[in-house]
Design a protein around this motif. Structure first.
Motif, PDB file in Angstrom:
ATOM      1  N   TYR A   7       0.841  -1.189   0.000  1.00  0.00           N
ATOM      2  CA  TYR A   7       0.000   0.000   0.000  1.00  0.00           C
ATOM      3  C   TYR A   7       0.876   1.239   0.000  1.00  0.00           C
ATOM      4  CZ  TYR A   7      -4.218  -2.654   0.783  1.00  0.00           C
ATOM      5  OH  TYR A   7      -5.262  -3.518   0.623  1.00  0.00           O
ATOM      6  N   VAL A   8       0.446   2.248  -0.741  1.00  0.00           N
ATOM      7  CA  VAL A   8       1.146   3.533  -0.800  1.00  0.00           C
ATOM      8  C   VAL A   8       0.199   4.590  -0.248  1.00  0.00           C
ATOM      9  CG1 VAL A   8       2.173   5.258  -2.329  1.00  0.00           C
ATOM     10  CG2 VAL A   8       2.462   2.827  -2.825  1.00  0.00           C
ATOM     11  N   PRO A  38      -1.830  -2.038  -3.553  1.00  0.00           N
ATOM     12  CA  PRO A  38      -0.670  -2.688  -4.153  1.00  0.00           C
ATOM     13  C   PRO A  38      -0.883  -3.002  -5.630  1.00  0.00           C
ATOM     14  CG  PRO A  38      -1.192  -3.702  -2.052  1.00  0.00           C
ATOM     15  CD  PRO A  38      -2.318  -2.767  -2.377  1.00  0.00           C
ATOM     16  N   GLU A  39       0.191  -2.902  -6.396  1.00  0.00           N
ATOM     17  CA  GLU A  39       0.245  -3.271  -7.814  1.00  0.00           C
ATOM     18  C   GLU A  39      -0.564  -2.361  -8.733  1.00  0.00           C
ATOM     19  OE1 GLU A  39       0.332  -7.450  -8.758  1.00  0.00           O
ATOM     20  OE2 GLU A  39       0.762  -7.934  -6.654  1.00  0.00           O
ATOM     21  N   VAL A  57       4.474   7.171   2.136  1.00  0.00           N
ATOM     22  CA  VAL A  57       4.647   6.083   3.100  1.00  0.00           C
ATOM     23  C   VAL A  57       4.173   4.795   2.450  1.00  0.00           C
ATOM     24  CG1 VAL A  57       3.951   5.182   5.352  1.00  0.00           C
ATOM     25  CG2 VAL A  57       4.276   7.653   5.037  1.00  0.00           C
ATOM     26  N   LYS A  58       4.997   3.752   2.553  1.00  0.00           N
ATOM     27  CA  LYS A  58       4.629   2.439   2.017  1.00  0.00           C
ATOM     28  C   LYS A  58       4.586   1.452   3.174  1.00  0.00           C
ATOM     29  CE  LYS A  58       6.731   3.388  -2.407  1.00  0.00           C
ATOM     30  NZ  LYS A  58       7.741   3.001  -3.391  1.00  0.00           N
ATOM     31  N   ALA A  59       3.474   0.726   3.300  1.00  0.00           N
ATOM     32  CA  ALA A  59       3.341  -0.223   4.406  1.00  0.00           C
ATOM     33  C   ALA A  59       2.384  -1.335   4.007  1.00  0.00           C
ATOM     34  CB  ALA A  59       2.815   0.493   5.647  1.00  0.00           C
ATOM     35  N   PRO A  65      10.729  -5.317  -5.030  1.00  0.00           N
ATOM     36  CA  PRO A  65      11.042  -3.900  -5.211  1.00  0.00           C
ATOM     37  C   PRO A  65      10.076  -3.222  -6.191  1.00  0.00           C
ATOM     38  CG  PRO A  65      12.642  -5.248  -6.372  1.00  0.00           C
ATOM     39  CD  PRO A  65      11.760  -6.183  -5.613  1.00  0.00           C
ATOM     40  N   THR A  66       9.913  -1.916  -6.017  1.00  0.00           N
ATOM     41  CA  THR A  66       9.125  -1.107  -6.939  1.00  0.00           C
ATOM     42  C   THR A  66       9.761  -1.163  -8.321  1.00  0.00           C
ATOM     43  OG1 THR A  66       8.468   0.383  -5.175  1.00  0.00           O
ATOM     44  CG2 THR A  66       8.390   1.283  -7.394  1.00  0.00           C
TER      45      THR A  66
END
Length: 69
Positions: A7-8, A38-39, A57-59, A65-66
């Motif tokens: 999640y971003v 995601p994705e 923030v990514k969690a 990896p991106t």
């Protein structure tokens, strides 16, 4: 555009711009919070000459990896 495998969360600290996520495009301004699943391919665009500052923030921690698309 790029894809993240988690999640971003984007929080706009100052300025204004555009967030593109998947097939959607929205104008965003200071104090806006955006959640991207995601994705989902996404990107940010600064609309003008002023500062466009965003906290990203990514969690939870991604397992891959991106990557750019």
């Amino acid at each position: 555009m790029h894809v993240s495998y988690t999640y971003v969360y984007l929080y706009v600290l100052e300025g204004e711009g555009i967030v593109e996520a998947g097939d959607e495009s929205r104008e965003i301004t200071a104090d806006t919070l955006v959640e991207i699943s995601p994705e989902v391919p996404h990107r940010l665009i600064n609309r003008g000459d002023s500062v466009f500052r965003v906290l990203n923030v990514k969690a939870p921690r991604a397992k891959k990896p991106t990557h750019l698309v």
